[in-house]
Motif scaffolding. Sequence first.
Motif, mmCIF file in Angstrom:
data_model
loop_
_atom_site.group_PDB
_atom_site.id
_atom_site.type_symbol
_atom_site.label_atom_id
_atom_site.label_comp_id
_atom_site.label_asym_id
_atom_site.label_seq_id
_atom_site.Cartn_x
_atom_site.Cartn_y
_atom_site.Cartn_z
ATOM 1 N N ILE A 229 81.237 -37.643 -11.072
ATOM 2 C CA ILE A 229 81.411 -36.713 -9.959
ATOM 3 C C ILE A 229 80.065 -36.302 -9.380
ATOM 4 C CG2 ILE A 229 82.223 -34.388 -9.341
ATOM 5 C CD1 ILE A 229 84.366 -34.685 -11.498
ATOM 6 N N LEU A 230 79.975 -36.346 -8.062
ATOM 7 C CA LEU A 230 78.883 -35.731 -7.322
ATOM 8 C C LEU A 230 79.380 -34.352 -6.908
ATOM 9 C CD1 LEU A 230 77.777 -38.786 -5.163
ATOM 10 C CD2 LEU A 230 76.500 -37.749 -7.041
ATOM 11 N N ALA A 231 78.875 -33.315 -7.548
ATOM 12 C CA ALA A 231 79.467 -31.984 -7.472
ATOM 13 C C ALA A 231 78.909 -31.162 -6.316
ATOM 14 C CB ALA A 231 79.230 -31.246 -8.788
ATOM 15 N N TRP A 232 79.851 -30.625 -5.539
ATOM 16 C CA TRP A 232 79.525 -29.797 -4.367
ATOM 17 C C TRP A 232 80.462 -28.595 -4.413
ATOM 18 C CZ3 TRP A 232 77.836 -32.363 0.764
ATOM 19 C CH2 TRP A 232 77.611 -31.410 1.747
ATOM 20 N N PRO A 233 80.216 -27.612 -5.291
ATOM 21 C CA PRO A 233 81.159 -26.497 -5.459
ATOM 22 C C PRO A 233 81.236 -25.618 -4.222
ATOM 23 C CG PRO A 233 79.116 -26.061 -6.633
ATOM 24 C CD PRO A 233 79.032 -27.484 -6.156
ATOM 25 N N MET A 234 82.462 -25.155 -3.925
ATOM 26 C CA MET A 234 82.720 -24.345 -2.737
ATOM 27 C C MET A 234 83.055 -22.894 -3.072
ATOM 28 S SD MET A 234 82.407 -26.338 -0.080
ATOM 29 C CE MET A 234 82.474 -28.062 0.455
ATOM 30 N N HIS A 235 83.859 -22.643 -4.105
ATOM 31 C CA HIS A 235 84.279 -21.280 -4.425
ATOM 32 C C HIS A 235 85.029 -21.272 -5.749
ATOM 33 C CE1 HIS A 235 88.377 -22.467 -3.335
ATOM 34 N NE2 HIS A 235 87.924 -22.907 -2.170
ATOM 35 N N SER A 236 85.471 -20.086 -6.160
ATOM 36 C CA SER A 236 86.362 -19.879 -7.312
ATOM 37 C C SER A 236 85.773 -20.440 -8.597
ATOM 38 C CB SER A 236 87.744 -20.481 -7.022
ATOM 39 O OG SER A 236 88.256 -20.017 -5.794
ATOM 40 N N ASP A 237 86.552 -21.270 -9.298
ATOM 41 C CA ASP A 237 86.116 -21.816 -10.581
ATOM 42 C C ASP A 237 85.163 -22.996 -10.433
ATOM 43 O OD1 ASP A 237 88.128 -23.396 -9.443
ATOM 44 O OD2 ASP A 237 88.813 -24.134 -11.388
ATOM 45 N N GLN A 238 84.944 -23.452 -9.206
ATOM 46 C CA GLN A 238 84.226 -24.706 -8.991
ATOM 47 C C GLN A 238 82.764 -24.685 -9.460
ATOM 48 O OE1 GLN A 238 85.072 -25.385 -4.815
ATOM 49 N NE2 GLN A 238 87.269 -25.129 -5.210
ATOM 50 N N PRO A 239 81.999 -23.590 -9.288
ATOM 51 C CA PRO A 239 80.641 -23.579 -9.833
ATOM 52 C C PRO A 239 80.601 -23.748 -11.350
ATOM 53 C CG PRO A 239 80.892 -21.857 -8.188
ATOM 54 C CD PRO A 239 82.268 -22.396 -8.453
#
Length: 324
Positions: A229-239
Amino acid sequence: MSFVSAAASPKTESFVFHASSAISNLFFHGKAELCRAKFGSCFSEEFVEWVRRQGRFPEVVKGRLFNSCRSIEGEFLSRLSKEPAFNGDRIFAVGPLNPIAADRREREDECLEWLDRQPAASVVYVSFGTTTSMSRRQEREIAAGLEESGQRFIWVRREADRCDVFEAREEGEEDMDLAEWEERMKKKGMVIRGWAPQLEILAHPSTAGFLSHCGWNSCMEAMSNGVPILAWPMHSDQPANTVLVTEILGTGLVVREWSESNEVVAAAVVKAAVVRLMAGDEGREIRKKAREVGEELRAAVGVGGSSRREFDSFVAYICRPSDI
């Protein structure tokens, strides 16, 4: 979900299903030392209050099911069981709950047929889920980054992803730029406007990476298929999920840090991340680790696997003879 009090219903037992990761639950309960970034702004006040309301009657809850697996989150599941907020509840890790063998025998889809024509492990799948939005400026940077990377791609670029439904009326020229880019990239990539068969795409042998918002369902679907995965967190649990994927499991790379969530990611950053994953020794090791994690997850739901055993234990517990 809502609970009734134990006094009002003395023979009631409730089980909570957690669709999010164990590490994100630990962070939510104040264990921010798990993650280097400060994630205080990733949960809205309304969401926090809603979660608090769900736990007003902890004496009714007897257990919790997680769409996770001991092989990837064993430490965090164990720590959760000791959290006061969990009140000693039984924890059952029963994931991954997504199908682990995507079957396309009865599915005809243009993107799958396109993937069939690509070399093995050569395509980056780009999708940011159904609860994110993105400006036209950011879309243009992603487009340029994908083009400059020289890699094949499938990009799920839905109209619903736009921040402002009126933006196209004001930025028709910029829309034309993206349309021209799409036409220019036809031989190298594919753009999907609506729904995409994500599981089948991730399971396809031509798919080698996933540029993702790191929602937990997407993480589990990618990991169970051995896709980094190339991670690009947006909100919530994603970070928090990003920390698990990139720092703990080593099955991905960060494209945008959560601390930079208000900034536009430049095309050069997108290009660099894609090239790091798809080419060179670092990417090769990450892809290898992702395949190993995928094997562990698939084994967990197989006969004798940890998730299969925990699900059987859950069923046995709720089917036990009543002692009241």
